[in-house]
Design a protein around this motif. Structure first.
Motif, PDB file in Angstrom:
ATOM      1  N   ILE A 363      -1.475   0.334  -8.249  1.00 32.56           N
ATOM      2  CA  ILE A 363      -0.010   0.405  -8.123  1.00 32.56           C
ATOM      3  C   ILE A 363       0.597  -0.999  -8.255  1.00 32.56           C
ATOM      4  O   ILE A 363       1.684  -1.160  -8.793  1.00 32.56           O
ATOM      5  CB  ILE A 363       0.415   1.090  -6.803  1.00 32.56           C
ATOM      6  CG1 ILE A 363      -0.264   2.469  -6.670  1.00 32.56           C
ATOM      7  CG2 ILE A 363       1.930   1.272  -6.757  1.00 32.56           C
ATOM      8  CD1 ILE A 363       0.055   3.475  -7.759  1.00 32.56           C
ATOM      9  N   GLU A 364      -0.110  -2.012  -7.812  1.00 30.86           N
ATOM     10  CA  GLU A 364       0.355  -3.378  -8.074  1.00 30.86           C
ATOM     11  C   GLU A 364      -0.076  -3.757  -9.480  1.00 30.86           C
ATOM     12  O   GLU A 364      -1.269  -3.751  -9.794  1.00 30.86           O
ATOM     13  CB  GLU A 364      -0.276  -4.370  -7.083  1.00 30.86           C
ATOM     14  CG  GLU A 364       0.142  -5.800  -7.355  1.00 30.86           C
ATOM     15  CD  GLU A 364      -0.855  -6.858  -6.852  1.00 30.86           C
ATOM     16  OE1 GLU A 364      -0.420  -7.928  -6.445  1.00 30.86           O
ATOM     17  OE2 GLU A 364      -2.082  -6.597  -6.881  1.00 30.86           O
ATOM     18  N   THR A 365       0.875  -4.128 -10.326  1.00 31.55           N
ATOM     19  CA  THR A 365       0.509  -4.595 -11.665  1.00 31.55           C
ATOM     20  C   THR A 365      -0.055  -6.016 -11.568  1.00 31.55           C
ATOM     21  O   THR A 365       0.104  -6.688 -10.542  1.00 31.55           O
ATOM     22  CB  THR A 365       1.737  -4.598 -12.586  1.00 31.55           C
ATOM     23  OG1 THR A 365       2.730  -5.452 -12.019  1.00 31.55           O
ATOM     24  CG2 THR A 365       2.301  -3.187 -12.765  1.00 31.55           C
ATOM     25  N   VAL A 411      -4.647  -8.169  -2.806  1.00 34.64           N
ATOM     26  CA  VAL A 411      -4.632  -7.555  -4.138  1.00 34.64           C
ATOM     27  C   VAL A 411      -4.288  -6.079  -3.959  1.00 34.64           C
ATOM     28  O   VAL A 411      -4.932  -5.375  -3.175  1.00 34.64           O
ATOM     29  CB  VAL A 411      -5.984  -7.745  -4.841  1.00 34.64           C
ATOM     30  CG1 VAL A 411      -6.007  -7.017  -6.182  1.00 34.64           C
ATOM     31  CG2 VAL A 411      -6.263  -9.237  -5.046  1.00 34.64           C
ATOM     32  N   GLY A 412      -3.272  -5.636  -4.697  1.00 38.60           N
ATOM     33  CA  GLY A 412      -2.781  -4.261  -4.538  1.00 38.60           C
ATOM     34  C   GLY A 412      -3.554  -3.261  -5.372  1.00 38.60           C
ATOM     35  O   GLY A 412      -3.004  -2.523  -6.170  1.00 38.60           O
ATOM     36  N   GLY A 413      -4.858  -3.257  -5.169  1.00 40.76           N
ATOM     37  CA  GLY A 413      -5.747  -2.374  -5.924  1.00 40.76           C
ATOM     38  C   GLY A 413      -6.329  -3.113  -7.117  1.00 40.76           C
ATOM     39  O   GLY A 413      -5.628  -3.822  -7.839  1.00 40.76           O
TER      40      GLY A 413
ATOM     41  N   CYS B 100      -5.338  -0.813   0.016  1.00 40.88           N
ATOM     42  CA  CYS B 100      -4.751  -2.076  -0.463  1.00 40.88           C
ATOM     43  C   CYS B 100      -3.398  -2.338   0.180  1.00 40.88           C
ATOM     44  O   CYS B 100      -2.965  -3.473   0.275  1.00 40.88           O
ATOM     45  CB  CYS B 100      -4.651  -2.097  -1.979  1.00 40.88           C
ATOM     46  SG  CYS B 100      -3.251  -1.179  -2.660  1.00 40.88           S
ATOM     47  N   TYR B 102      -0.431  -1.589  -0.907  1.00 43.83           N
ATOM     48  CA  TYR B 102       0.682  -1.882  -1.804  1.00 43.83           C
ATOM     49  C   TYR B 102       1.689  -0.730  -1.847  1.00 43.83           C
ATOM     50  O   TYR B 102       2.882  -0.949  -1.943  1.00 43.83           O
ATOM     51  CB  TYR B 102       0.154  -2.174  -3.214  1.00 43.83           C
ATOM     52  CG  TYR B 102       1.181  -2.824  -4.107  1.00 43.83           C
ATOM     53  CD1 TYR B 102       1.436  -4.207  -4.027  1.00 43.83           C
ATOM     54  CD2 TYR B 102       1.913  -2.080  -5.028  1.00 43.83           C
ATOM     55  CE1 TYR B 102       2.378  -4.804  -4.831  1.00 43.83           C
ATOM     56  CE2 TYR B 102       2.859  -2.678  -5.837  1.00 43.83           C
ATOM     57  CZ  TYR B 102       3.089  -4.051  -5.743  1.00 43.83           C
ATOM     58  OH  TYR B 102       4.028  -4.639  -6.552  1.00 43.83           O
ATOM     59  N   CYS B 137      -5.296   4.116  -4.217  1.00 45.38           N
ATOM     60  CA  CYS B 137      -6.499   3.945  -3.405  1.00 45.38           C
ATOM     61  C   CYS B 137      -6.957   5.254  -2.778  1.00 45.38           C
ATOM     62  O   CYS B 137      -8.075   5.342  -2.284  1.00 45.38           O
ATOM     63  CB  CYS B 137      -6.253   2.931  -2.303  1.00 45.38           C
ATOM     64  SG  CYS B 137      -5.819   1.298  -2.928  1.00 45.38           S
TER      65      CYS B 137
END
Ligand code: FES
Ligand code: FES
Lengths: 731, 159
Positions: A363-365, A411-413, B100, B102, B137
């Protein structure tokens, strides 16, 4: 792997030996601080260096192919005991959701005998942490864990020694607890903080062994995430959340397709927007502004023309293309004599399995911020590979590596997709050009376009069963997935496993765009093919699929895991297709054994698959944090629904058709089944991987469940409704 | 052209000189430094940017800042009061309902608006209302459990 007696082995060492190479750092020389530099950076306190005896447990090349740096001498500088009594652990690994921000402190606090709450972690900071090739391959607990624990064990021994001198008490009368060294039957005591105060001592103690399982107090205890409060309040800093004075946000001009060449560009309209800076240097065309949305508008005003000469291959023709360009095969494993095995077979199944390109889609680019001040560079990045990034940034600017400081944020994934650092190098290049800090945050379309997809792949299997329901031969060829997970662990006397193209990048002319490691690389493909085929053999033999597996399994560890899953599920034997919609699959990844059982329903009108329940049993050796491990298992199962059922990159030549989540379907709340997880107690065997194994079965598991529900044997992932309908037997 | 946009942000009155056609998400993240609201897709497809406007969950990536003039905006930063986590935040922590992290702010804000309108939601109401929020996730099950716990904790009296 060759077996002289024809029996496949499935020791985890083989998996370790070949699986995890992700080689961004391959050609990059190692760089680590020497002790003096390290001490300058971390300041006061006791710094512990573990002796090399523990490093022998760590592969010199963390499992990869090709040469690696030998571990630097001070690689083992892992922790500091501060004057305030707080303990800081240093690791080159990063946190991207996998939970090592919790499990590493559990190890450290347990070995050192301090409260978990007193431990802080510094993760992936290239100035402060020991060199590390990257966070992937489920390697943190397996390979970083043992030396990290050993460092803590030795630190405790040093503290006891210092306490003995200070208190004038023989060492063997001293005990430790909660950051205190005390005299067992006496009054004398001293805190770690008091011992550490003002000292910069490097002392070694020999023979300070890490704890035995019976001594654990925190290892093995279910522990909640330690980063949760930051993350639920919005305070956790991801790379895009970093701000620097004078920061500019960049948006870059991108080609419409991979392989397209920029022939003409007109940036005049962008230049007219007040405050917008335009950079044009060869193929690099970027606009920069104080806020990203205005930069975005400026980018939209740029007119560009491209020469497109990309290939004709698309998401339908890719499999034929791959088979056509496949290189010579490499035999990965072989034993017995296939012709003999075929003779012994009563039934033979010969099938080809396909899986499409799949995106990481965190989801985080990809995001990074770079600051260049004179010859000093600082980069905050969403990256799984901070140390390779440091080297790459240095070489991009022609600077010595020590001039670059990479600070990974949360880190968003990642899932294997954040190892290339393209966005960070773009930020570095732009920051150098404009002389101001620059942030690059990819849009979702850029994220899809530059993703290093899980490769499309083909697996061909021909195998047979005897009258007794025993697998007599197994002839296996995997094209372009890679060999991780292709090794046969069922008991097959005559077998051969051949990999056509090893690893995930395919080589020139194979894939029309970049491919790369995707959570449990290759193993999702190999396990889908193997477990589907095993099921097809069981059906041919008319044997219940769990019973069939048991009959063909000698590996005790796998039998135990499969039995645990069957027990938890409440499996009752039946020959498939039973109409119940039950499926089973098992596999090995990163040294961990997994077995899954699922229940699905299939809408025969629409072909839509609904997963009702998934049970997963896992033997991961010593489990540091059972809560975190279960969270990973659930995450794997949920994420795995996507590649099994919907996720498929659509493309025409180098043009990626998926630009956002409306055309690339990730698993959602409404899909999520009941999930039950079982962790096998195996605390006396070494810790294995936890972030990836439970995802490998999802394709085969659901394919087998769909077969059981409908009699449709699906040979291609994802199992979209159209494919399910097309596969349905005509009545 | 800049204009003054006035609204209430996390309980504070705001008078912002800003081009009214700018996107709320970027104004929050850059002009106002509230980086808890995340970018995930920019097109209203993932929910990472969810904020509350007058009790309703809204996607800040598809909204111009002028739309909030005269309204009340709550972001993830405004949920905890006096250093005390909101019941939903606490439940996310207790259930390990994130990896994560996010997607988490957007998840929590979406759940918050659900509980404002439906203090005791059924499981299927939770699933329906959360279905447009993506989590790569795979924390979904725990998020559902956390929302159920929070609803119970709040005892039908949301704030
Ligand atoms: S960023 Fe707004 S919905 Fe995805
Ligand atoms: S926790 Fe990572 S996207 Fe939801």
């Amino acid at each position: 792997m060759r077996n002289d007696d024809g029996r496949p082995q499935s020791t985890h060492e083989e998996y370790l030996a070949m699986d995890f190479s992700n080689d961004p750092g391959e050609s990059l020389p190692g760089l680590a601080l020497d002790r003096r530099q390290f001490l300058q950076l971390v300041g006061g306190g006791i710094l512990v260096a573990i002796s090399t005896q523990y490093l022998e447990a760590v592969p010199q090349r963390e499992g990869g192919r090709g040469p690696r740096h030998p571990l630097p001498e001070d690689f083992n500088a892992f922790l500091r005991i501060g004057e305030d009594g707080r303990v800081t652990g240093y690791t080159g690994k990063i946190e991207m959701g996998q939970g090592v921000i919790t499990s590493l402190p559990q190890m450290l606090a347990d070995e050192l005998d301090v409260p978990l709450e007193s431990v802080d972690m510094v993760m992936g900071d290239t100035d402060l942490c020991p060199w590390d090739m990257g966070t992937f391959g489920s390697m943190t607990t397996r390979f970083f864990g043992p030396p990290f624990r050993a460092a803590a064990a030795e630190a405790k021994a040093v503290l006891v020694e210092l306490a003995a001198e200070k208190l004038q008490v023989p060492k063997d009368r001293l005990r430790t607890k909660a950051g205190i060294v005390y005299e067992e039957a006496g009054e004398k005591r001293v805190t770690y903080a008091e011992l550490a105060k003002g000292q910069k001592i490097l002392r070694h103690v020999k023979g300070a062994n890490p704890e035995e399982p019976s001594q654990f107090t925190l290892i093995g205890k279910p522990t909640l995430r330690r980063d949760a409060v930051e993350k639920v309040t919005g305070k956790a800093k991801f790379a895009g959340d970093i701000r620097e004075p004078g920061l500019l946000h960049a948006r870059l001009l991108r080609p419409p397709a991979h392989g397209a060449k920029l022939t003409h560009v007109d940036v005049s309209a962008a230049r007219e927007i007040p405050g917008v800076q335009v950079i044009q240097e060869g193929d690099l065309v970027a606009v920069l502004y104080e806020v990203p949305d205005v930069a975005e508008q400026a980018l939209g005003s740029i007119k560009a023309q491209y020469d497109r000469t990309e290939s004709n291959v698309d998401d339908k023709t890719i499999f034929d293309h791959l088979l056509k360009v496949a290189p010579q095969g490499q035999t990965v494993a072989e034993g017995g004599n296939l012709a003999e095995g075929e003779k012994a077979a009563r039934q033979v199944v010969d099938q080809t399995y396909l899986n499409s390109y799949v995106s990481h889609a965190p989801i985080e680019t990809h995001t990074a911020l770079a600051k260049v001040e004179g010859s000093k560079v600082t980069v905050w990045a969403s990256t799984q590979t901070p140390f390779p990034l440091k080297e790459a940034a240095a070489s991009l600017l022609g600077l010595p590596a020590q001039n670059v400081h990479v600070i990974p944020s949360f880190v968003g994934g990642g899932f294997g997709g954040k190892s290339n650092n393209q966005q960070a190098l773009e930020a570095v290049r732009l920051a150098k050009l404009v002389g101001k800090p620059v942030q690059v945050m990819w849009t979702r379309a850029e994220e899809f376009f530059y993703d290093t997809f899980r490769p499309a792949a083909v697996v061909k299997i021909k195998a047979g069963v005897t009258d007794a329901g025993l697998i007599s031969f197994w002839d296996y060829g995997v094209y372009f997935a890679g060999e991780r997970g292709s090794q046969q662990f069922y008991n097959v006397p005559h077998h051969r496993t051949v990999a056509y193209s090893s690893g995930w990048d395919g080589g020139p002319g194979a894939h029309p765009f970049a491919t790369g490691p995707w959570r449990a690389p290759a193993n999702n493909t190999n396990t889908f093919a193997r477990e589907s085929h095993i099921d097809a053999l069981a059906a041919k033999a008319g044997v219940d699929p769990v019973e069939f597996r048991m009959r063909n399994l000698k590996d005790e560890r796998m039998r135990r895991v499969l039995q645990a899953a069957a027990d938890k599920f409440g499996w009752t034997p039946a020959k498939a297709p039973s109409g119940r919609g039950y499926g089973v699959a098992c596999g090995i990844d990163a040294g961990t054994y997994v077995a899954h059982i699922a229940e699905v329903t299939v809408d025969k009108e629409t072909g839509h698959v609904r997963v009702k329940r998934v049970v997963c049993a896992q033997d991961m050796g010593l489990c540091i944090n059972p809560e975190g491990a279960k969270l990973q298992m659930e995450g794997c199962i949920t994420m795995g629904l996507g590649y099994a059922l919907t996720e498929e990159v659509q493309f025409q030549g180098g043009e990626i058709r998926n630009r956002n989540f409306d055309s690339y379907e990730l698993p959602r709340f409404s899909w999520v089944p009941e999930i039950e997880t079982v962790i096998i107690d195996a605390k006396n065997s070494p810790a294995q991987g936890g972030g990836e194994p439970a995802i490998i079965c999802m394709g085969g598991l659901l394919a087998n469940a769909v077969f059981d529900a409908t009699g449709a044997r699906l040979l291609q992932l994802p199992m979209t409704p159209e494919r399910v309908k097309a596969g349905m037997p005509r009545s | 052209m800049k204009k003054t946009i006035s609204f209430n942000l996390n309980g504070q009155r705001m008078n912002l000189d800003v081009d009214p056609s700018r996107t709320l998400l970027w104004v929050l993240r850059n002009d106002l430094g509230l980086t808890g609201t995340k970018y995930g897709c920019g097109e209203g497809l993932c929910g990472a940017c969810t904020v509350i406007i007058d009790r309703k969950a809204v996607r800040a990536c598809t909204l111009q800042v002028k739309e909030v003039a005269g309204k009340g905006v709550t972001t993830i930063e405004g949920l905890a009061k006096n250093g005390e986590l909101h019941a939903i935040q606490k439940a996310f922590v207790e259930h390990d309902a994130l990896q994560c992290g996010y997607c988490t702010p957007g998840m929590i804000m979406n759940a918050y608006s659900l509980l404002l309108t439906t203090p005791q939601p059924s499981r299927s109401q939770i699933i329906d209302s959360m279905d447009g929020n993506l989590c790569r996730c795979g924390a979904h099950r725990r998020i559902i459990a956390a929302i159920e716990t929070a609803a119970k904790q709040m005892g039908g009296a949301p704030r």
